[in-house]
Design an enzyme around this catalytic site. Structure first.
Site, short mmCIF file in Angstrom:
data_model
loop_
_atom_site.label_atom_id
_atom_site.label_comp_id
_atom_site.label_asym_id
_atom_site.label_seq_id
_atom_site.Cartn_x
_atom_site.Cartn_y
_atom_site.Cartn_z
N HIS A 72 -4.48 -4.28 -23.31
CA HIS A 72 -5.75 -3.81 -23.77
C HIS A 72 -5.48 -3.29 -24.96
O HIS A 72 -4.94 -2.37 -25.67
CB HIS A 72 -6.05 -2.58 -22.75
CG HIS A 72 -6.64 -2.87 -21.55
ND1 HIS A 72 -7.17 -2.17 -20.72
CD2 HIS A 72 -6.65 -4.37 -20.77
CE1 HIS A 72 -7.61 -2.67 -19.57
NE2 HIS A 72 -7.12 -4.06 -19.50
N TYR A 201 -13.55 6.03 -20.06
CA TYR A 201 -13.22 7.36 -19.99
C TYR A 201 -14.94 8.22 -19.72
O TYR A 201 -15.48 7.98 -21.01
CB TYR A 201 -12.46 8.01 -20.72
CG TYR A 201 -11.05 7.86 -20.77
CD1 TYR A 201 -10.41 6.39 -21.04
CD2 TYR A 201 -10.03 8.54 -19.99
CE1 TYR A 201 -9.05 6.36 -21.02
CE2 TYR A 201 -8.93 8.24 -19.95
CZ TYR A 201 -8.21 7.06 -20.31
OH TYR A 201 -6.97 6.70 -20.33
N PRO A 293 -3.23 14.15 -16.73
CA PRO A 293 -3.32 12.67 -16.77
C PRO A 293 -4.46 12.05 -17.66
O PRO A 293 -4.18 10.85 -18.11
CB PRO A 293 -3.68 12.08 -15.29
CG PRO A 293 -4.33 13.14 -14.64
CD PRO A 293 -3.91 14.46 -15.34
N LYS A 297 -0.07 9.88 -20.63
CA LYS A 297 1.17 10.40 -21.17
C LYS A 297 2.19 10.81 -20.19
O LYS A 297 3.53 10.73 -20.77
CB LYS A 297 0.80 11.59 -22.24
CG LYS A 297 0.09 10.98 -23.16
CD LYS A 297 0.75 10.20 -24.15
CE LYS A 297 -0.04 9.54 -25.18
NZ LYS A 297 -0.35 8.10 -25.14
N TYR A 385 -3.32 7.63 -28.47
CA TYR A 385 -3.21 7.05 -27.13
C TYR A 385 -2.21 5.89 -26.98
O TYR A 385 -1.57 5.94 -25.88
CB TYR A 385 -4.70 6.69 -27.05
CG TYR A 385 -5.08 6.16 -25.67
CD1 TYR A 385 -5.61 6.93 -24.67
CD2 TYR A 385 -4.81 4.76 -25.25
CE1 TYR A 385 -5.87 6.51 -23.30
CE2 TYR A 385 -5.16 4.23 -23.92
CZ TYR A 385 -5.62 5.32 -23.00
OH TYR A 385 -5.93 4.86 -21.66
#
Ligand code: RFL
Ligand code: PHB
Length: 390
Positions: A72, A201, A293, A297, A385
């Site tokens: 991704h 998200y 979460p 990570k 990220y």
């Protein structure tokens, strides 16, 4: 029985460490409290940083990951009914993440260990750590009703947040840093196609939601729920209705629902125990720290700890130098704290807090608006990220 490294816990941290050590010719035994099948039934993380994939490449346990994992190069932030794409590749100079379930990482590492005749004791009861303040530590455990003793040079505590390793250290030797968030995540796994080809998200008035996946036909969804919520209060129908209400109209329309194959609630916390070394005992992964979460990570931090620990143990066993083990805690914690900060920040940004004042709500809104309007702010999000270097 005798080994060089007694590893407590067959989660991703313990298994990855075992394989790295095996490759370097260093002997290890893994003691795991649960059964093999139980460990492989746990549904957890899904997003792997390139550093984590690199470590799995290094031990040769990544062929299925490369065949079945999804690469991704972006994800969406959804708020105010609008989706904003965070282009990870463009913002980071070509980096991406890999979607591949922790359960599958664990399976690949376990299969590889078994094929190499690495010793793992499943259902090891009453594991107890002894004499790690000296140079001859040992571990006792119960196998098939018989108490056994494992002598070793060092102990790697890879037994997660509820494990025995951190609990074996006197409380006075530990500094604990902790934040408990006033909500949890209710997660559902279902064999339905994901609502979008990338993760979403979402932050809405009803709370956070995350649309993730395991494959083109298996979806993983989460919604923020109240602290103390019970999973049996959530029928599949209630879950899908609530998720739909937290999405933008186009995603809500596109959402394919179906029977859940797993449903669970995870509390959210930030936690760090310092230091990560006590004589001949080394903590790695969730045994030493927990992140909420939201930033994906936890598993990746377990992998970077193991990278540092492996380097330290190689220096110790191969080069006969203490320098690496002396530096381990400090090296690992420097990266841990950066991931703690990122996970706390993204959690704070994306969730609805019950006690939030109108002022704090406006600040949260302003931060979201700023984030998606600034290339620099988006680059900082993307850089964290995909994973900071180690
Ligand atoms: P684990 O996986 O907890 O493994 C520890 C192992 O030790 C065993 N054990 C013992 N063995 C012997 N004696 C004892 N006394 C023992 N006590 C415990 C346990 O049975 C277990 O097998 O720790 P490890 O290896 O440090 O790995 C950490 C990761 O599992 C964890 O950080 C992640 O799952 C967190 N996480 C995520 N991380 C990511 O990087 N990306 C994600 O997308 C992500 N999503 C998540 C997550 C965790 C979640 N939950 C359920 C907390 C999503 C969720 C919902
Ligand atoms: C997951 O797919 O389980 C997942 C993905 C991203 C996160 C957390 C969990 O931030």
């Amino acid at each position: 029985m005798r080994t060089q490294v007694a590893i407590i816990g067959a989660g991703p941290a313990g298994l990855l460490l075992g394989q790295l050590l095996h490759q370097a010719g260093i002997d290890s035994v893994i003691l795991e409290r649960r059964s093999h099948d139980y460990v492989l039934s746990r549904i957890r993380a899904g997003v792997l940083e390139q550093g984590t994939v690199g470590l799995l490449d290094k031990v040769g346990a990544s062929s299925r990951l490369h065949a079945e994992g999804l690469s991704h190069d972006g994800f969406d932030l959804l708020f105010g009914q609008k989706r904003h794409r965070i282009a990870l590749d463009r913002l980071t100079g070509g980096k991406h993440v890999t979607i591949y379930g922790q359960t599958e990482v664990t399976r690949d590492l376990m299969d590889q260990r078994a094929a190499q005749n690495g010793k793992t004791v499943f259902e090891a009861g009453d594991v107890a750590l002894h004499d790690f303040g000296g140079t001859s530590p040992f571990v006792t455990y119960v196998e098939d009703g018989i108490t056994r003793r494992l002598d070793c040079d060092v102990i790697a505590g890879c037994d997660g947040y509820h494990g025995v390793s951190r609990a074996s250290v006197p409380a006075s030797a530990l500094d604990i840093f902790e934040r408990i968030y006033p909500f949890g995540w209710l997660g559902v796994l279902a064999d339905v196609p994901p609502v979008s080809h990338e993760l979403i998200y979402a932050r809405g008035e009803r709370g956070f939601a995350l649309c993730s996946m395991r494959s083109g036909t298996r979806s993983r969804y989460y919604i923020q729920c109240d602290q103390g919520e019970r999973v049996d209060a959530w029928s599949d129908e209630r879950f899908w209705d609530e998720l739909r209400r937290r999405l933008d109209p186009a995603s809500a329309e596109a959402l394919v629902t179906g029977p859940s194959i797993e449903k669970s609630i995870a509390p959210l916390r930030s936690f760090v125990a310092e230091p990560m070394r006590f004589g001949r005992l080394f903590l790695a992964g969730d045994a030493a720290h927990i992140v909420p979460p939201t930033g994906a990570k936890g598993l990746n931090l377990a992998a970077s700890d193991v990278h540092y620990l492996f380097e330290a143990l190689t220096e110790f066993f191969v080069e006969r130098s203490q320098a690496g083990i002396d530096a381990y805690s400090q090296r690992a914690l420097a990266r841990v704290w950066k991931a703690e900060r990122f996970s706390w920040w993204l959690t704070s940004l994306m969730h609805v807090f019950p006690e939030q004042s109108p002022f704090e709500q406006r600040i949260q809104q302003a931060e979201l608006d700023y984030l998606v309007s600034s290339q620099h702010a988006m680059a900082a999000l993307a850089e964290n990220y995909v994973g900071l270097p180690y």
